[in-house]
Design a protein around this motif. Structure first.
Motif, mmCIF file in Angstrom:
data_model
loop_
_atom_site.group_PDB
_atom_site.id
_atom_site.type_symbol
_atom_site.label_atom_id
_atom_site.label_comp_id
_atom_site.label_asym_id
_atom_site.label_seq_id
_atom_site.Cartn_x
_atom_site.Cartn_y
_atom_site.Cartn_z
ATOM 1 N N ASP A 78 -87.051 16.227 -47.340
ATOM 2 C CA ASP A 78 -87.125 17.040 -48.556
ATOM 3 C C ASP A 78 -88.569 17.353 -48.917
ATOM 4 O OD1 ASP A 78 -84.363 16.969 -48.832
ATOM 5 O OD2 ASP A 78 -84.402 15.212 -50.148
ATOM 6 N N ALA A 129 -78.544 17.948 -44.314
ATOM 7 C CA ALA A 129 -79.323 18.867 -45.151
ATOM 8 C C ALA A 129 -79.584 20.183 -44.431
ATOM 9 C CB ALA A 129 -80.648 18.201 -45.552
ATOM 10 N N VAL A 132 -76.276 22.246 -44.603
ATOM 11 C CA VAL A 132 -75.910 22.844 -45.893
ATOM 12 C C VAL A 132 -76.867 23.949 -46.308
ATOM 13 C CG1 VAL A 132 -74.726 20.766 -46.711
ATOM 14 C CG2 VAL A 132 -77.148 21.078 -47.225
ATOM 15 N N THR A 133 -78.112 23.931 -45.825
ATOM 16 C CA THR A 133 -79.020 25.024 -46.152
ATOM 17 C C THR A 133 -78.861 26.208 -45.198
ATOM 18 O OG1 THR A 133 -80.755 23.859 -44.908
ATOM 19 C CG2 THR A 133 -80.759 23.601 -47.280
ATOM 20 N N ARG A 141 -69.617 26.901 -44.033
ATOM 21 C CA ARG A 141 -70.092 25.524 -44.116
ATOM 22 C C ARG A 141 -68.991 24.544 -43.742
ATOM 23 N NH1 ARG A 141 -72.846 24.261 -49.441
ATOM 24 N NH2 ARG A 141 -74.383 25.620 -48.485
ATOM 25 N N MET A 392 -71.524 16.598 -51.058
ATOM 26 C CA MET A 392 -72.668 17.486 -51.226
ATOM 27 C C MET A 392 -72.423 18.584 -52.262
ATOM 28 S SD MET A 392 -74.652 16.035 -49.068
ATOM 29 C CE MET A 392 -76.035 17.167 -48.961
ATOM 30 N N VAL A 395 -75.060 18.594 -55.248
ATOM 31 C CA VAL A 395 -76.430 18.176 -54.929
ATOM 32 C C VAL A 395 -77.368 19.379 -54.926
ATOM 33 C CG1 VAL A 395 -77.907 17.068 -53.211
ATOM 34 C CG2 VAL A 395 -75.557 16.267 -53.535
ATOM 35 N N ASN A 397 -80.534 21.694 -53.874
ATOM 36 C CA ASN A 397 -81.142 21.904 -52.558
ATOM 37 C C ASN A 397 -82.317 20.964 -52.308
ATOM 38 O OD1 ASN A 397 -79.730 23.877 -51.099
ATOM 39 N ND2 ASN A 397 -80.557 25.508 -52.389
ATOM 40 N N ASP A 399 -82.786 18.042 -53.162
ATOM 41 C CA ASP A 399 -82.394 16.649 -52.940
ATOM 42 C C ASP A 399 -81.401 16.502 -51.792
ATOM 43 O OD1 ASP A 399 -83.942 15.777 -55.066
ATOM 44 O OD2 ASP A 399 -82.322 15.990 -56.525
ATOM 45 N N ALA A 400 -81.165 17.565 -51.019
ATOM 46 C CA ALA A 400 -80.130 17.529 -49.980
ATOM 47 C C ALA A 400 -80.423 16.482 -48.912
ATOM 48 C CB ALA A 400 -79.980 18.910 -49.341
ATOM 49 N N GLY A 404 -78.059 13.362 -48.071
ATOM 50 C CA GLY A 404 -77.575 13.097 -46.721
ATOM 51 C C GLY A 404 -77.885 11.678 -46.285
ATOM 52 N N VAL A 497 -75.807 23.132 -53.532
ATOM 53 C CA VAL A 497 -75.261 23.101 -52.190
ATOM 54 C C VAL A 497 -73.848 22.612 -52.294
ATOM 55 C CG1 VAL A 497 -76.105 22.647 -49.913
ATOM 56 C CG2 VAL A 497 -77.380 21.788 -51.834
#
Length: 498
Positions: A78, A129, A132-133, A141, A392, A395, A397, A399-400, A404, A497
């Motif tokens: 992160d 992470a 999810v991004t 997803r 997720m 959560v 972005n 802190d993704a 995780g 996310v």
């Protein structure tokens, strides 16, 4: 403009899906390592002259370092960028695999396994992470997470087969060397296909003390767990290190509550979807991962299967997960929501464990064991992905990576505790029955049966706790509609996310 934009969008879409394959390759190395080594342990023991007590460190050294560095590495992604962290982890894992394969002494192998665990943790901590991004659209997803779950969970059963083949056809050294081409391919493809996530940055400083405390707490705690099977759960050794781990965790949480830029912002623990789903995943993981260990021992020591035949016996499990991971679970979750898919899947896992527990000393593989492993595969394939998606859901972005890490640590810790406890229970039950003049096959069978029944009870506990820990806002339909509407809004996609 439209003609030019369409090919560009198609290229972007292809890049994302190929990038998914890349991160799944790294996860495959980690998942394989969890079981492939177990098959080769007898050969490693003979080759390097390990005692039975020291042999466990070939597995434990990896478990301790892997579980200890997940949280810190996830947060590091992160802060400085997930691609950097991912590539560093894969590089370290691959290099350590070379040293593991070339080891000619006990100390060299154990040290290399410890370093390999650090590399595995660093790469695995940011994979969720990255997914999810890269895949902000909910349906995409869900498909990406299905593929990840298949590799993360199904890789264990594939590892049993791969370990048997490599050990019998070549030597135990190749269970480590096989990681090298996978690692190199991951590094080359990742260099071009994974897009760097701009991290939060280090301008506000780095929580060095917090990082040391949480890593130390996890390391000491996992060490206490993995050695409890030999030293005893009530021994001074286990209690001392357990108390030290709790003290370090207490110091960590006190420190984090006082810092402006902590390594783990405590606000993330207030996300009920993250903490609740992590508890349930941990309980299911206890049942699933006990199958890889206790189930393999049952097949080999009671039914007399060879390592290769043991690996083949687990194939229905991999097939079940693979079948659902080919987009089926994702479509079901998109159509019905995560909970209606998850609940029947957890029930299937419980039934699969019960079928193995009551198989007895001389069952035919088909139908009982075949359908037991198939149900476990279907149950894992249809429960872990919805739980990961719910974890997720809320959560941010930024802190993704940390989220995780929490997801992975919760599963690793509960699986480690569960396996250590269940192994001790099976061993003690077997020793008790042998001491009372039971034949060894019968004593082993009853020992494994008791542990597998407790594993099934853990999964059942996850099923019963799920409605409490994962309470939806409104009706299930309203919750799905609220999530879909929120995710469709561009401004919300900037910050959340799913």
């Amino acid at each position: 403009m439209a003609v030019t934009a369409a090919p560009a969008a198609a290229r972007l879409d292809r890049r994302r899906w190929v990038a998914l394959v890349v991160v799944c390759l790294a996860m495959l190395m980690n998942a394989l390592d969890g079981s492939i080594v177990n098959v080769a342990l007898p050969d490693i023991q003979r080759s390097l002259h390990f005692s039975q007590a020291n042999l466990t460190w070939v597995v434990d050294a990896y478990l301790i370092s892997f579980g200890s560095f997940l949280l810190m590495a996830g947060r590091l992604g992160d802060l400085i960028g997930r691609k950097k962290v991912f590539m560093s982890g894969v590089t370290l894992f691959t290099l350590a695999s070379v040293v593991c394969g070339a080891s000619d002494s006990q100390a060299m192998l154990i040290a290399a396994r410890f370093v390999q665990g650090i590399g595995g943790a660093v790469s695995a901590s940011v994979i969720i992470a990255i997914i999810v991004t890269e895949f902000p659209e909910p349906a995409e997803r869900a498909r990406a997470m299905s593929a990840y779950i298949f590799v993360a969970v199904g890789g264990g059963s594939i590892g049993l087969l791969a370990g048997g083949i490599l050990t019998q056809a070549l030597s135990w050294h190749w269970i480590f060397f096989v990681n090298v081409p996978i690692g190199l391919a991951t590094l080359v493809l990742g260099r071009f296909l994974i897009v760097e996530h701009e991290g939060i940055g280090l301008a506000q400083g780095v929580d060095v003390i917090g990082s040391v405390l949480v890593t130390g707490a996890l390391m000491v705690g996992i060490y206490a767990i993995v050695t409890a099977a030999t030293d005893g759960w009530g021994s001074a050794h286990t209690l001392l290190f357990g108390a030290l781990s709790l003290a370090l965790f207490t110091g960590f949480f006190v420190l984090e509550s006082k810092l402006a830029n902590p390594i783990m912002p405590l606000r993330i623990l207030k996300l009920g979807s993250l903490t609740g789903s992590s508890v349930i995943r941990g309980l299911i993981a206890t049942g699933m991962f006990s199958t890889f260990f206790l189930g393999a021992l049952y097949l080999e020591r009671v039914l007399g299967y060879s390592p290769l035949h043991t690996g083949l016996a687990f194939l229905p499990m991999s097939a079940g997960m693979g079948f659902l991971s080919a987009g089926i679970t994702a479509k079901l979750v998109t159509r019905f929501g995560p909970k209606p898919v998850m609940y029947p899947a957890i029930c299937a896992t419980v039934i699969g464990l019960l079928l193995i527990a009551f198989a007895g000393q001389s069952p035919d593989y088909f139908p009982q064991l075949f359908f037991a492993f198939l149900l476990l595969g279907l149950g894992g394939g249809a429960s872990f992905m919805p739980l990961l998606q719910m974890a997720m859901a809320e959560v941010p972005n930024e802190d993704a990576g940390l989220a995780g890490g929490i997801v992975n640590v919760s599963m690793q810790m509960t699986a480690a505790v569960g396996l250590a406890v269940l192994s001790t229970i099976a061993t003690n039950r077997t020793k008790f029955l042998v001491a009372h003049r039971h034949a060894l096959p019968d004593a082993l069978t009853q020992g494994y049966r008791l542990s597998l029944l407790i594993a099934a009870a853990c999964v059942l506990a996850g099923l019963l706790l799920a409605p409490i820990l994962l309470r939806a806002r409104g009706t299930p339909e309203e919750a799905r509609q609220h999530t879909a509407e929120a995710m469709a809004h561009p401004e919300v996609q900037e910050h959340l996310v799913l």
